[in-house]
Design a protein around this motif. Structure first.
Motif, mmCIF file in Angstrom:
data_model
loop_
_atom_site.group_PDB
_atom_site.id
_atom_site.type_symbol
_atom_site.label_atom_id
_atom_site.label_comp_id
_atom_site.label_asym_id
_atom_site.label_seq_id
_atom_site.Cartn_x
_atom_site.Cartn_y
_atom_site.Cartn_z
ATOM 1 N N PHE A 81 60.624 -39.287 -9.437
ATOM 2 C CA PHE A 81 61.074 -39.181 -8.043
ATOM 3 C C PHE A 81 61.486 -40.544 -7.499
ATOM 4 O O PHE A 81 62.520 -40.677 -6.852
ATOM 5 C CB PHE A 81 59.979 -38.608 -7.136
ATOM 6 C CG PHE A 81 59.706 -37.150 -7.329
ATOM 7 C CD1 PHE A 81 60.707 -36.264 -7.677
ATOM 8 C CD2 PHE A 81 58.428 -36.670 -7.143
ATOM 9 C CE1 PHE A 81 60.440 -34.915 -7.846
ATOM 10 C CE2 PHE A 81 58.150 -35.321 -7.309
ATOM 11 C CZ PHE A 81 59.154 -34.443 -7.657
ATOM 12 N N GLY A 82 60.646 -41.533 -7.739
ATOM 13 C CA GLY A 82 60.942 -42.874 -7.238
ATOM 14 C C GLY A 82 62.225 -43.444 -7.820
ATOM 15 O O GLY A 82 63.078 -43.966 -7.099
ATOM 16 N N LEU A 83 62.369 -43.326 -9.124
ATOM 17 C CA LEU A 83 63.568 -43.849 -9.779
ATOM 18 C C LEU A 83 64.833 -43.123 -9.305
ATOM 19 O O LEU A 83 65.871 -43.756 -9.082
ATOM 20 C CB LEU A 83 63.443 -43.725 -11.295
ATOM 21 C CG LEU A 83 62.431 -44.651 -11.960
ATOM 22 C CD1 LEU A 83 62.282 -44.295 -13.435
ATOM 23 C CD2 LEU A 83 62.832 -46.104 -11.786
ATOM 24 N N ILE A 84 64.746 -41.812 -9.141
ATOM 25 C CA ILE A 84 65.908 -41.045 -8.699
ATOM 26 C C ILE A 84 66.285 -41.405 -7.268
ATOM 27 O O ILE A 84 67.471 -41.573 -6.952
ATOM 28 C CB ILE A 84 65.653 -39.530 -8.851
ATOM 29 C CG1 ILE A 84 65.633 -39.168 -10.334
ATOM 30 C CG2 ILE A 84 66.709 -38.716 -8.110
ATOM 31 C CD1 ILE A 84 65.096 -37.788 -10.622
ATOM 32 N N ALA A 85 65.289 -41.544 -6.401
ATOM 33 C CA ALA A 85 65.582 -41.901 -5.000
ATOM 34 C C ALA A 85 66.270 -43.263 -4.915
ATOM 35 O O ALA A 85 67.275 -43.424 -4.207
ATOM 36 C CB ALA A 85 64.292 -41.900 -4.179
ATOM 37 N N ILE A 86 65.758 -44.214 -5.651
ATOM 38 C CA ILE A 86 66.338 -45.568 -5.632
ATOM 39 C C ILE A 86 67.709 -45.580 -6.300
ATOM 40 O O ILE A 86 68.668 -46.144 -5.767
ATOM 41 C CB ILE A 86 65.370 -46.565 -6.294
ATOM 42 C CG1 ILE A 86 64.110 -46.713 -5.436
ATOM 43 C CG2 ILE A 86 66.038 -47.915 -6.520
ATOM 44 C CD1 ILE A 86 62.942 -47.357 -6.135
ATOM 45 N N SER A 87 67.825 -44.933 -7.457
ATOM 46 C CA SER A 87 69.094 -44.915 -8.189
ATOM 47 C C SER A 87 70.180 -44.153 -7.437
ATOM 48 O O SER A 87 71.341 -44.570 -7.424
ATOM 49 C CB SER A 87 68.905 -44.277 -9.567
ATOM 50 O OG SER A 87 67.990 -45.008 -10.323
ATOM 51 N N GLY A 88 69.815 -43.038 -6.824
ATOM 52 C CA GLY A 88 70.792 -42.267 -6.056
ATOM 53 C C GLY A 88 71.335 -43.053 -4.876
ATOM 54 O O GLY A 88 72.526 -42.983 -4.558
ATOM 55 N N THR A 89 70.469 -43.832 -4.269
ATOM 56 C CA THR A 89 70.895 -44.683 -3.159
ATOM 57 C C THR A 89 71.829 -45.774 -3.653
ATOM 58 O O THR A 89 72.865 -46.048 -3.059
ATOM 59 C CB THR A 89 69.663 -45.319 -2.481
ATOM 60 O OG1 THR A 89 68.821 -44.274 -2.006
ATOM 61 C CG2 THR A 89 70.061 -46.204 -1.326
ATOM 62 N N TRP A 90 71.468 -46.375 -4.766
ATOM 63 C CA TRP A 90 72.242 -47.499 -5.302
ATOM 64 C C TRP A 90 73.569 -47.051 -5.903
ATOM 65 O O TRP A 90 74.622 -47.626 -5.621
ATOM 66 C CB TRP A 90 71.379 -48.223 -6.333
ATOM 67 C CG TRP A 90 72.017 -49.438 -6.919
ATOM 68 C CD1 TRP A 90 72.506 -50.523 -6.249
ATOM 69 C CD2 TRP A 90 72.232 -49.705 -8.300
ATOM 70 N NE1 TRP A 90 73.007 -51.449 -7.140
ATOM 71 C CE2 TRP A 90 72.844 -50.960 -8.417
ATOM 72 C CE3 TRP A 90 71.940 -49.009 -9.461
ATOM 73 C CZ2 TRP A 90 73.186 -51.523 -9.627
ATOM 74 C CZ3 TRP A 90 72.277 -49.575 -10.671
ATOM 75 C CH2 TRP A 90 72.887 -50.810 -10.746
ATOM 76 N N LEU A 91 73.542 -45.998 -6.723
ATOM 77 C CA LEU A 91 74.748 -45.586 -7.444
ATOM 78 C C LEU A 91 75.681 -44.680 -6.638
ATOM 79 O O LEU A 91 76.894 -44.759 -6.783
ATOM 80 C CB LEU A 91 74.362 -44.871 -8.741
ATOM 81 C CG LEU A 91 73.685 -45.735 -9.793
ATOM 82 C CD1 LEU A 91 73.179 -44.868 -10.943
ATOM 83 C CD2 LEU A 91 74.653 -46.783 -10.316
ATOM 84 N N PHE A 92 75.098 -43.789 -5.832
ATOM 85 C CA PHE A 92 75.914 -42.795 -5.138
ATOM 86 C C PHE A 92 75.958 -43.003 -3.628
ATOM 87 O O PHE A 92 76.484 -42.177 -2.904
ATOM 88 C CB PHE A 92 75.405 -41.385 -5.456
ATOM 89 C CG PHE A 92 75.447 -41.054 -6.916
ATOM 90 C CD1 PHE A 92 76.655 -41.038 -7.608
ATOM 91 C CD2 PHE A 92 74.292 -40.764 -7.623
ATOM 92 C CE1 PHE A 92 76.701 -40.731 -8.958
ATOM 93 C CE2 PHE A 92 74.322 -40.459 -8.969
ATOM 94 C CZ PHE A 92 75.531 -40.447 -9.639
ATOM 95 N N LYS A 93 75.362 -44.095 -3.172
ATOM 96 C CA LYS A 93 75.343 -44.421 -1.736
ATOM 97 C C LYS A 93 74.705 -43.306 -0.905
ATOM 98 O O LYS A 93 75.108 -43.042 0.220
ATOM 99 C CB LYS A 93 76.757 -44.721 -1.218
ATOM 100 C CG LYS A 93 77.534 -45.748 -2.021
ATOM 101 C CD LYS A 93 76.855 -47.090 -2.029
ATOM 102 C CE LYS A 93 77.699 -48.121 -2.762
ATOM 103 N NZ LYS A 93 76.985 -48.827 -3.788
ATOM 104 N N GLU A 94 73.691 -42.646 -1.487
ATOM 105 C CA GLU A 94 72.974 -41.598 -0.762
ATOM 106 C C GLU A 94 72.050 -42.240 0.274
ATOM 107 O O GLU A 94 71.581 -43.366 0.110
ATOM 108 C CB GLU A 94 72.179 -40.727 -1.731
ATOM 109 C CG GLU A 94 73.072 -39.937 -2.665
ATOM 110 C CD GLU A 94 72.327 -39.093 -3.678
ATOM 111 O OE1 GLU A 94 72.989 -38.291 -4.336
ATOM 112 O OE2 GLU A 94 71.101 -39.242 -3.827
ATOM 113 N N PHE A 96 68.934 -43.340 2.310
ATOM 114 C CA PHE A 96 67.530 -43.654 2.015
ATOM 115 C C PHE A 96 66.903 -44.126 3.315
ATOM 116 O O PHE A 96 67.172 -45.229 3.775
ATOM 117 C CB PHE A 96 67.441 -44.744 0.939
ATOM 118 C CG PHE A 96 66.049 -44.956 0.410
ATOM 119 C CD1 PHE A 96 65.559 -44.176 -0.609
ATOM 120 C CD2 PHE A 96 65.234 -45.949 0.930
ATOM 121 C CE1 PHE A 96 64.289 -44.371 -1.111
ATOM 122 C CE2 PHE A 96 63.963 -46.154 0.441
ATOM 123 C CZ PHE A 96 63.489 -45.357 -0.584
ATOM 124 N N SER A 97 66.078 -43.288 3.901
ATOM 125 C CA SER A 97 65.518 -43.584 5.220
ATOM 126 C C SER A 97 64.096 -44.126 5.109
ATOM 127 O O SER A 97 63.506 -44.190 4.025
ATOM 128 C CB SER A 97 65.502 -42.312 6.072
ATOM 129 O OG SER A 97 64.540 -41.399 5.559
#
Length: 117
Positions: A81-94, A96-97
């Motif tokens: 979960f942690g890796l996906i949240a961070i990676s999604g924010t970094w790679l896909f500009k999702e 992250f609040s």
């Protein structure tokens, strides 16, 4: 290397593979020009995701030879979960609040509590 440490390494690497698999699935949908099932199944991004999921299953099964599933799975899921949240924010500009950060901190606290003998 202690067999328990080796098993925890399998859990961590499996979580990384889950993250990569999810990111590849997301990419397969972003790069798709067709929403059909055949287009999905033939996408190299999708197929790559399946490969990483397959590796994940093998590694996690290996970890379960030495670790209790009631401890290994929460650690695996939390790291994933942690890796996906961070990676999604970094790679896909999702987005992250602050709520995401608090949630991840709570997951980390839960992992620490659950993994203590």
């Amino acid at each position: 290397m202690n067999s328990s440490w080796g098993s925890w390494a399998f859990v961590f690497v499996a979580a990384v593979n889950t993250c990569i698999g999810n990111l590849l699935l997301k990419q397969s949908r972003l790069k798709s020009t067709d929403s059909g099932l055949l287009s999905l199944l033939l996408s190299p991004w999708f197929l790559g995701g399946l490969v990483f999921y397959g590796i994940n299953v093998v590694l996690f099964a290996k970890a379960l030879e030495k670790l209790p599933v009631s401890t290994a799975y929460p650690v695996f899921a939390g790291v994933g979960f942690g890796l996906i949240a961070i990676s999604g924010t970094w790679l896909f500009k999702e987005h992250f609040s602050q709520n995401h950060l608090v949630g991840l901190a709570m997951i980390l606290a839960g992992i620490i509590i659950m993994s203590r003998s």
